[in-house]
Design a protein around this motif. Structure first.
Motif, PDB file in Angstrom:
ATOM      1  N   GLY A  16      57.762  64.748  37.993  1.00 24.64           N
ATOM      2  CA  GLY A  16      56.485  64.803  37.296  1.00 24.64           C
ATOM      3  C   GLY A  16      55.344  65.341  38.113  1.00 24.64           C
ATOM      4  O   GLY A  16      54.253  65.570  37.591  1.00 24.64           O
ATOM      5  N   ARG A  17      55.573  65.565  39.424  1.00 27.70           N
ATOM      6  CA  ARG A  17      54.510  66.080  40.295  1.00 27.70           C
ATOM      7  C   ARG A  17      54.690  67.570  40.549  1.00 27.70           C
ATOM      8  O   ARG A  17      55.793  68.097  40.482  1.00 27.70           O
ATOM      9  N   ASP A  18      53.593  68.214  40.876  1.00 27.56           N
ATOM     10  CA  ASP A  18      53.609  69.616  41.251  1.00 27.56           C
ATOM     11  C   ASP A  18      54.345  69.742  42.583  1.00 27.56           C
ATOM     12  O   ASP A  18      53.969  69.096  43.565  1.00 27.56           O
ATOM     13  N   ASP A  32      62.982  57.202  45.055  1.00 28.93           N
ATOM     14  CA  ASP A  32      62.347  56.486  46.156  1.00 28.93           C
ATOM     15  C   ASP A  32      62.274  57.411  47.373  1.00 28.93           C
ATOM     16  O   ASP A  32      63.290  57.822  47.914  1.00 28.93           O
ATOM     17  N   ALA A  33      61.049  57.709  47.798  1.00 29.71           N
ATOM     18  CA  ALA A  33      60.854  58.629  48.928  1.00 29.71           C
ATOM     19  C   ALA A  33      60.881  57.918  50.273  1.00 29.71           C
ATOM     20  O   ALA A  33      60.769  58.571  51.318  1.00 29.71           O
ATOM     21  N   ARG A  80      60.970  55.133  38.625  1.00 31.11           N
ATOM     22  CA  ARG A  80      60.178  55.830  39.634  1.00 31.11           C
ATOM     23  C   ARG A  80      59.895  57.286  39.254  1.00 31.11           C
ATOM     24  O   ARG A  80      59.000  57.904  39.826  1.00 31.11           O
ATOM     25  N   LEU A  81      60.680  57.833  38.347  1.00 30.14           N
ATOM     26  CA  LEU A  81      60.566  59.249  38.017  1.00 30.14           C
ATOM     27  C   LEU A  81      59.839  59.414  36.688  1.00 30.14           C
ATOM     28  O   LEU A  81      60.252  58.862  35.665  1.00 30.14           O
ATOM     29  N   ALA A  82      58.773  60.205  36.699  1.00 28.85           N
ATOM     30  CA  ALA A  82      57.949  60.386  35.506  1.00 28.85           C
ATOM     31  C   ALA A  82      58.585  61.306  34.483  1.00 28.85           C
ATOM     32  O   ALA A  82      58.193  61.312  33.316  1.00 28.85           O
ATOM     33  N   GLY A  83      59.553  62.115  34.924  1.00 32.58           N
ATOM     34  CA  GLY A  83      60.227  63.015  34.001  1.00 32.58           C
ATOM     35  C   GLY A  83      59.791  64.455  34.168  1.00 32.58           C
ATOM     36  O   GLY A  83      58.807  64.771  34.844  1.00 32.58           O
TER      37      GLY A  83
END
Length: 598
Positions: free
Chosen positions: A45-47, A136-137, A326-329
């Motif tokens: 979901g992040r750039d 999870d980072a 944890r993952l926005a998609g």
């Protein structure tokens, strides 16, 4: 930068990765295709250019002004060439090792990157930010003089490299003055010189894939389309067991905000049948042989009972569907699903697809293991289930989650199981069995024709006793249930085209389902239409539509599951086996013969 599906797959039939148009690894699971994504940026979901981006492996050229990407001919080895504003340039070669060694196929859980300076004084920055446990980072890592070790859940990966380890860990930029080699694989000491060994791996892997591609029986036209589709279908096979996954990704939505986000990293009996059917047409028998071994295990486990529509790549029957919080998609359009509830569904077409996948083994003398009477007896149990269930309700091939009907496609697939068993029995000289299964198939045919035919609208219905329309009715031709000149098929084709065609694309159906009204076209349905146009004498229309579909491909020459018929944007999991199958089948059908060059 908004994530999109213009991605380049690499892989070795054990692991795979998707690389974006900036040369970043944005998706890749370990220790196999249905594992935990160590590269999860695609659905984060992040750039991926953001400072807080994770789940990626980027090699960024400072002051980059240009980028070009291409596969090494007839391989899944990707070469990315980057240039900067001062004329500096690098080439990045990405692949997963795969070649013959010591009498076995070497296909480790490993990813290789080679950075070569081409011009000037290029400077790069490397960002290797793996994730664990679905996004999870917080990954513990340690380092040595030539390696970085990453501690993931239940697995450790080691990056062995000729690049300066300290600069990699600090993500500082540095000048590239010589080739740099990166091997991300098992947590083992790298034996031998890494530079020399990785360069050899590249050469061996190139030779392996080009030799495999050389054995394909490609059509005269659209050879590049067929070869690239075949290679990618091969990447979708988990070679250890022979399972073929529907796609390499999970949770890419069918259209924006749809929540039609499914995990396709499993083996659907249906999708795998279409895959081996297409690859058989171009002579890739190794995929068929591996898949038949997988099927024999599935049939043994069933012991004449229920066959699920899908299984895990190791044959696991239970694929509990959960969500990864944890993952926005993809583009923030969650949920990200892990597992697939469809394993609990009843889909009767699977019985037909098992028999249809196996029947070639009774006739094809090229196979290392031809089928015999023992194999026939195992398939008899599948045929008996098909006979028992062909006129019973199921979820259908579109996997409706809240309602069931007797679906014409499922019934016809069950008929095909019995019809092809008659063929196999004849091949084995079993006249009594041939007559028995032919009589059963004929009886089923009559029942299907009576229940699905709608004389008032001159077409077949997608369900018994209903008046439904969906694109699967076109497959009655491929199954040899109806002939191309049968007025019933022509009437059905006309109705499907009028009701479901949207310009150059076909919908699966145009009615509401569990998630509302579908908004995107299903690419394989368009390819089914192209095949039908060809067989009914409309070749100019078929060729034009096929060329239009080819224009929708990504730069890698591939397609996802769905397409927006208005904007042409690709949606759904990628690369999708159905869509690749469609490209192969249509190219083979529509191509001019090789004699055209003489």
């Amino acid at each position: 930068m908004t994530p999109n599906l213009d991605l380049w797959p690499i892989g070795n039939c054990q692991v795979s990765a998707l690389i974006d148009r900036a040369g970043r690894f944005v998706w890749g699971c370990v220790p196999r295709v249905d594992g935990d994504p160590v590269f999860s940026s695609l659905v984060d979901g992040r750039d991926p250019t953001a400072d807080d981006a994770v789940g990626l492996w980027a090699i960024d050229l400072e002051d980059r002004v240009g980028i070009e990407q291409t596969y090494v001919a007839n391989t899944p080895i990707l070469v990315t060439r980057m240039t900067d504003s001062q004329g500096g340039a690098i080439e990045i070669t990405d692949f997963c090792p795969r070649f013959e060694r010591l009498g076995r196929t070497y296909r480790p859980v490993a990813f290789v990157r080679i950075v070569r300076p081409v011009h000037g004084s290029p400077r790069i920055r490397v960002r290797l930010r793996p994730t664990r446990n679905w996004g999870d980072a917080n990954v513990v890592h340690t380092s040595g003089s030539n390696h970085v070790r990453f501690l993931l859940d239940g697995l450790q990966l080691r990056l062995t490299t000729t690049a300066p380890v300290g600069l990699l860990q600090e993500e500082r930029s540095f000048r590239v003055e010589r080739p740099l080699h990166f091997f991300l694989g098992p947590d083992e000491s790298f034996s031998g010189d890494i530079g020399t060994t990785v360069e050899e791996m590249e050469g061996y892997t190139r030779h392996h894939w080009q030799s495999w591609s050389r054995g394909l029986a490609t059509p005269f036209e659209w050879q590049e389309v067929v070869i690239r589709s075949a290679i990618t279908l091969k990447l979708c096979q988990h070679e250890e067991t022979g399972a073929i996954v529907a796609a390499l990704t999970t949770s890419i939505p069918e259209h924006a905000g749809s929540e039609r986000n499914w995990d396709y990293r499993y083996c659907w009996i249906r999708d795998a049948y279409y895959t081996v059917q297409a690859l058989n047409r171009v002579g890739a028998l190794d995929v068929l042989e591996g898949y038949l071994a997988y099927l024999r295990n599935i049939v043994d486990q069933a012991r004449g009972g229920h066959i699920q529509p899908l299984y895990g790549v190791q044959g696991e029957p239970t694929l509990i569907e959960t969500q990864a919080p944890r993952l926005a998609g993809y583009r923030g359009m969650g949920p990200v699903r892990v597992g697939n509830q469809a394993y609990e569904q009843v889909q009767h077409d699977a019985y037909g697809q098992i028999v249809l996948s196996n029947v070639q083994a009774f006739f094809d003398r090229r196979l290392f293991r031809m089928a015999g009477r023992e194999d026939f007896e195992a398939l008899v149990r599948i045929g008996e289930r098909a006979l028992e269930l062909f006129d019973k309700p199921d979820a259908g091939l579109w996997e409706l989650r809240t309602r069931q009907s007797v679906h014409t496609y499922s019934a016809a697939m069950c008929w095909a199981a019995c019809d092809r068993l008659a063929n196999a029995a004849e091949r084995l000289g079993m006249e009594g069995e041939r007559a028995l299964w032919q009589e059963r198939a004929d009886r089923m045919r009559r029942a299907i024709e009576e229940a699905a035919w709608r004389p008032e609208t001159n077409r077949m219905s997608a369900t018994f006793g209903g008046d439904d329309l969906d694109a699967s009715l076109i497959q009655l031709l491929e199954l040899r249930f109806l002939k191309p000149d049968d007025p019933r098929f022509l009437g059905t084709l006309e109705a499907v085209e009028q009701g479901l065609r949207r310009g150059s694309h076909m919908l699966r159906y145009a009615t509401e389902d569990d998630f509302g009204l579908p908004e995107t076209a299903f690419n394989v349905c368009t390819f089914w239409l192209i095949e039908a146009l060809h067989f009914t004498g409309r070749d100019p229309d078929a060729r034009q539509l096929f060329e239009e579909m080819l224009e929708r491909r990504t730069a890698a020459g591939l397609l996802s599951e769905d397409i927006d018929p208005v904007t042409g944007e690709l949606w759904g999991n990628y690369p999708q086996t159905y869509s690749l199958v469609g490209m192969i089948n249509c190219a083979v059908l529509l191509s001019k013969p090789w004699s055209a060059i003489r």
